[in-house]
Design a protein around this motif. Structure first.
Motif, mmCIF file in Angstrom:
data_model
loop_
_atom_site.group_PDB
_atom_site.id
_atom_site.type_symbol
_atom_site.label_atom_id
_atom_site.label_comp_id
_atom_site.label_asym_id
_atom_site.label_seq_id
_atom_site.Cartn_x
_atom_site.Cartn_y
_atom_site.Cartn_z
ATOM 1 N N ARG A 1 1.994 1.845 -3.558
ATOM 2 C CA ARG A 1 0.896 2.349 -4.337
ATOM 3 C C ARG A 1 0.572 3.804 -4.084
ATOM 4 N NH1 ARG A 1 -1.672 -2.572 -2.230
ATOM 5 N NH2 ARG A 1 -2.212 -4.079 -4.306
ATOM 6 N N TYR B 1 -6.238 5.212 -5.155
ATOM 7 C CA TYR B 1 -5.055 5.886 -5.385
ATOM 8 C C TYR B 1 -5.237 6.906 -6.683
ATOM 9 C CZ TYR B 1 -3.333 3.180 -1.798
ATOM 10 O OH TYR B 1 -3.132 2.422 -0.579
ATOM 11 N N ASP C 1 0.685 -1.207 0.018
ATOM 12 C CA ASP C 1 0.043 -0.082 -0.113
ATOM 13 C C ASP C 1 0.928 1.277 -0.060
ATOM 14 O OD1 ASP C 1 -2.635 -1.311 -0.022
ATOM 15 O OD2 ASP C 1 -2.111 -2.053 2.049
#
Length: 574
Positions: free
Chosen positions: A106, A145, A103
């Motif tokens: 990302r 995102y 994450d």
């Protein structure tokens, strides 16, 4: 909080950012500059022109709505929550949504792609920080995102929209560490250029300039500033700084290779090309894209509730003048409320959130701590609402404002008695504490006043807090005198009275009480109840700094405002 009480609070922060819903239920952001922010009209119009340049392509930039120069406010539109608030949001056993390395990768990629988009448009942002990076969730409660949006372009520039004033940034602030060395150098050179233009050659910062030179800031334009020569590298450096702070703390690595490669790539973001840095944004993006990530997305059941945002821009403190309110928050009871980074806070002050909202507000404070090398997310106990200057060790105190008769206090004796430490009684049961206080123990009386002040075990009542503080203060208890001075200074539980605030603060300060010394220094800085005297304030802060970090931070600010002769006088005559 009543209007009368708000009038007693310190001035608003130089920059305040609040979120609200429009009549069409769209999420909007109101950026307001304080009334004494230098050249506010110029900076708001400059930012409005930058935002308007994205009208055809709104990716990664908030949508411009309006600018109100009368209220010194700019309205933009973007849905989601700032990164600082996400970093304070636990997800299951995770302390924040980016604790898993996948994450975090990302998030890095989303930020880099946004930066690349700005760069292709010929824009250099110059102030990338977690407080202005906004992300929202998709229908599956996962962070989207692709939605990454920037909500502040206050110091951005392009070939079409060049900056024509030195950036109003305090390079000495701890919050300025994210600025690339080339950007810091450019800001410094621009202030030197400005100083020379206004007849004060040799000076290189806002703090060094005379009042006359600062006054000219609003009208002087300098087209060929060094800041306009910088490129995407300063933005990449800033992102590298913030992601380094996050990656320094506990990360759940998806692959063993992540543990070595991810920090190395982030570190490379801050390196010049000749020292192994990235040669282009595309090269940086490709390097992170090469990392294998867990394809399982992270669902977040409860998102932060964004209201006010604690801006992390290192804006210099605006110098106070006679008759103005102090520029730092007075020390509150046993709480220290530091104001180290130009926070005449630090802000328009909406009602403070409670419960979970208080915990969520800690995001910015934690990031700031991380930037100084402390644990980013090691504690959820700190509290920093949109109304408070900085995370304080104790809960935010409640307030009330009523009128009572002025107190009568005997003069402090030459040899004040040795009194029990107030904090030693903090764990005493309320009935025992009340018995001790009623029996005349000044330490118990002070501690009981604190409990009424904070509503700990009793209903919060500033009037009763003042009554107990006064009983102890009349026995020359230094803590009680300092706390009572604070109540008069802010008009809480008593009628606001600068003379009484000075009197009690001085009695405490003369006994070596850091809170009394700090607050008396603020009164000298503002010319409230005493003549405006920065040298006297410096001496007091120097004494308080021996016991407290907040005073040390404030001391550094005041030191920058004194001439060499004044410093020599202050140091020679403590």
């Amino acid at each position: 909080m009543t209007d009368k009480t708000e009038d007693n609070l310190p001035p608003e922060r130089p920059i305040q950012l609040d979120k609200f819903l429009s009549q069409r239920d769209t999420e909007r952001w109101c950026k307001r500059l304080s009334a004494d922010y230098p050249a506010a009209d110029y900076w708001l119009c400059h930012e409005a022109r930058i935002l308007q340049g994205f009208q055809r392509d709104q990716r990664h930039a908030a949508r411009f709505v309006a600018v109100d120069l009368d209220r010194q406010a700019l309205i933009s539109e973007a849905s989601g929550h700032p990164l600082t608030h996400w970093l304070a949001t636990p997800v299951g056993e995770l302390e924040h949504p980016f604790q898993r390395s996948s994450d975090l990768v990302r998030l890095v990629l989303a930020s880099l792609r946004a930066l690349s988009h700005l760069s292709r448009a010929g824009l250099v942002h110059g102030g990338l920080r977690p407080d202005l990076i906004v992300l929202h969730q998709n229908d599956k409660q996962e962070i989207d995102y692709d939605s990454l949006t920037l909500i502040d372009f206050g110091v951005a520039r392009s070939a079409q929209h060049r900056i024509e004033k030195p950036l109003f940034i305090d390079l000495a602030s701890p919050d300025a560490t994210y600025l690339a060395p080339t950007m810091r150098d450019a800001i410094l050179r621009d202030w030197q250029t400005y100083a020379k233009l206004v007849g004060e050659s040799g000076k290189s910062s806002w703090y060094e300039l005379s009042e006359s030179a600062r006054h000219q800031y609003a009208s002087v334009l300098i087209p060929d500033l060094a800041i306009n020569t910088l490129d995407w590298r300063v933005d990449l450096y800033a992102l590298g700084h913030w992601f380094k702070q996050i990656s320094l703390h506990r990360i759940d690595y998806y692959k063993d290779a992540h543990q070595e490669t991810l920090p190395a790539l982030i570190k490379k973001m801050q390196k010049p090309v000749l020292q192994g840095g990235f040669t282009s944004l595309d090269a940086c993006i490709k390097a992170f894209e090469a990392l294998e990530v867990d394809k399982r997305a992270l669902a977040i059941a409860e998102a932060p509730q964004t209201a006010g945002v604690f801006t992390m821009q290192p804006t210099p403190v605006l110098h106070p003048s006679a008759g103005q309110r102090p520029v730092a928050v007075p020390l509150q009871d046993d709480e220290f409320s530091p104001s180290p980074i130009g926070m005449t806070r630090r802000d328009s002050r909406p009602e403070a959130p409670s419960g979970r909202g208080k915990l969520l507000g800690v995001g910015v404070g934690l990031i700031i701590v991380a930037a100084l090398g402390a644990a980013l997310l090691s504690s959820k106990e700190q509290h920093a609402s949109p109304n408070e200057p900085a995370p304080a060790p104790a809960d935010t105190v409640q307030t009330a404002s009523v009128d009572v008769a002025p107190p009568v206090l005997t003069d402090n004796s030459a040899n004040p008695p040795q009194l029990a430490d107030t904090t030693a009684l903090a764990g005493l049961a309320l009935p025992e504490l009340q018995r001790a206080a009623e029996a005349g123990d000044p330490a118990a009386q002070t501690q009981l006043g604190l409990r009424y002040r904070k509503g700990q075990g009793v209903t919060a009542d500033n009037i009763k807090a003042v009554e107990w503080y006064r009983k102890a203060a009349e026995q020359q208890h230094a803590d009680a005198q300092a706390y009572l001075g604070f109540m008069y200074m802010t008009g809480r539980g008593v009628r606001k009275d600068d003379l009484e605030a000075v009197r009690y603060s001085r009695l405490a300060a003369e006994q070596g009480n850091a809170t009394g010394q700090y607050n008396l220094a603020l009164m000298h800085l503002a010319g409230r109840g005493v003549p405006l005297d920065k040298v006297a304030a410096y001496r007091l802060l120097k004494q308080a700094a021996q016991q407290d970090d907040a005073a040390r931070a404030r001391l550094a600010e005041v030191r920058q405002q004194l001439s060499a002769a004044q410093l020599a006088d202050a140091d020679a005559n403590p």
